[in-house]
Scaffold this motif. Sequence first.
Motif, mmCIF file in Angstrom:
data_model
loop_
_atom_site.group_PDB
_atom_site.id
_atom_site.type_symbol
_atom_site.label_atom_id
_atom_site.label_comp_id
_atom_site.label_asym_id
_atom_site.label_seq_id
_atom_site.Cartn_x
_atom_site.Cartn_y
_atom_site.Cartn_z
ATOM 1 N N HIS A 128 0.831 -1.200 0.000
ATOM 2 C CA HIS A 128 0.000 0.000 0.000
ATOM 3 C C HIS A 128 0.871 1.259 0.000
ATOM 4 N N VAL A 129 0.288 2.323 -0.506
ATOM 5 C CA VAL A 129 0.935 3.627 -0.477
ATOM 6 C C VAL A 129 0.667 4.294 0.868
ATOM 7 N N ASP A 130 -0.558 4.129 1.381
ATOM 8 C CA ASP A 130 -0.902 4.655 2.700
ATOM 9 C C ASP A 130 -2.047 3.847 3.280
ATOM 10 N N GLY A 131 -2.340 4.109 4.524
ATOM 11 C CA GLY A 131 -3.410 3.396 5.204
ATOM 12 C C GLY A 131 -3.905 4.197 6.385
ATOM 13 N N ALA A 132 -4.669 3.561 7.240
ATOM 14 C CA ALA A 132 -5.246 4.244 8.393
ATOM 15 C C ALA A 132 -4.167 4.789 9.331
ATOM 16 N N GLN A 133 -3.009 4.157 9.373
ATOM 17 C CA GLN A 133 -1.929 4.597 10.251
ATOM 18 C C GLN A 133 -1.059 5.677 9.601
ATOM 19 N N GLY A 134 -1.322 6.024 8.329
ATOM 20 C CA GLY A 134 -0.527 7.045 7.651
ATOM 21 C C GLY A 134 0.222 6.446 6.478
ATOM 22 N N PRO A 135 1.311 7.098 6.065
ATOM 23 C CA PRO A 135 2.067 6.628 4.901
ATOM 24 C C PRO A 135 2.602 5.208 5.105
ATOM 25 N N ALA A 136 2.533 4.413 4.041
ATOM 26 C CA ALA A 136 3.067 3.049 4.065
ATOM 27 C C ALA A 136 4.379 3.024 3.272
#
Length: 185
Positions: free
Chosen positions: A133-141
Amino acid sequence: MTEPRPFDRLGPPSWPAPWGILVLLLLAGLALIRNGSGEFDSGPPQPAPAAATGARSPAAPPGTAGAAPAALPASPAVRVRVPGAGVDAPVRPVGLDEAGWIDPPPARAPHPAGWFTGSPAPGTRGTSVLVRHVDGAQGPAVFHGLGAVEKGGRVEVARADGRAAVFTVYGVDVVPKKDFPARRV
């Protein structure tokens, strides 16, 4: 007793009521909480126009001269490095989920990338697929910075056999998941 002056009868100057200022501050605070300050709204970097793939021949990326390097024997990917994007992450094998999509690695530390085992191993003939992923609920991936990679950038994939497959970027595309060009990949 002195007679009141004309301005004394009107009361103090007409300043906004203190509760009016408090309401405006409260509304501004709620808007910032709901919409964010805008400081982190930009999302992942987007490719520069010069890095976009545009029209190109899939068989011979621009800038490649002569014969392609010899293919390596199959060996699983164990690490991916993309210096132009700040990526340096472990790689784990992934397959398909119940819906038939590539199942990305779990979103837990150390945020590994995934090598889709239904694709050739990096360095062998064919298109190898690395996902995350590029980002998610926790922020940048881990792949958040991929859009910053420029044409001519490097992608290095360390393999279980101790060798590295090194690639030169000839273009970057951004596509939504629902429009993912699986056939082209």
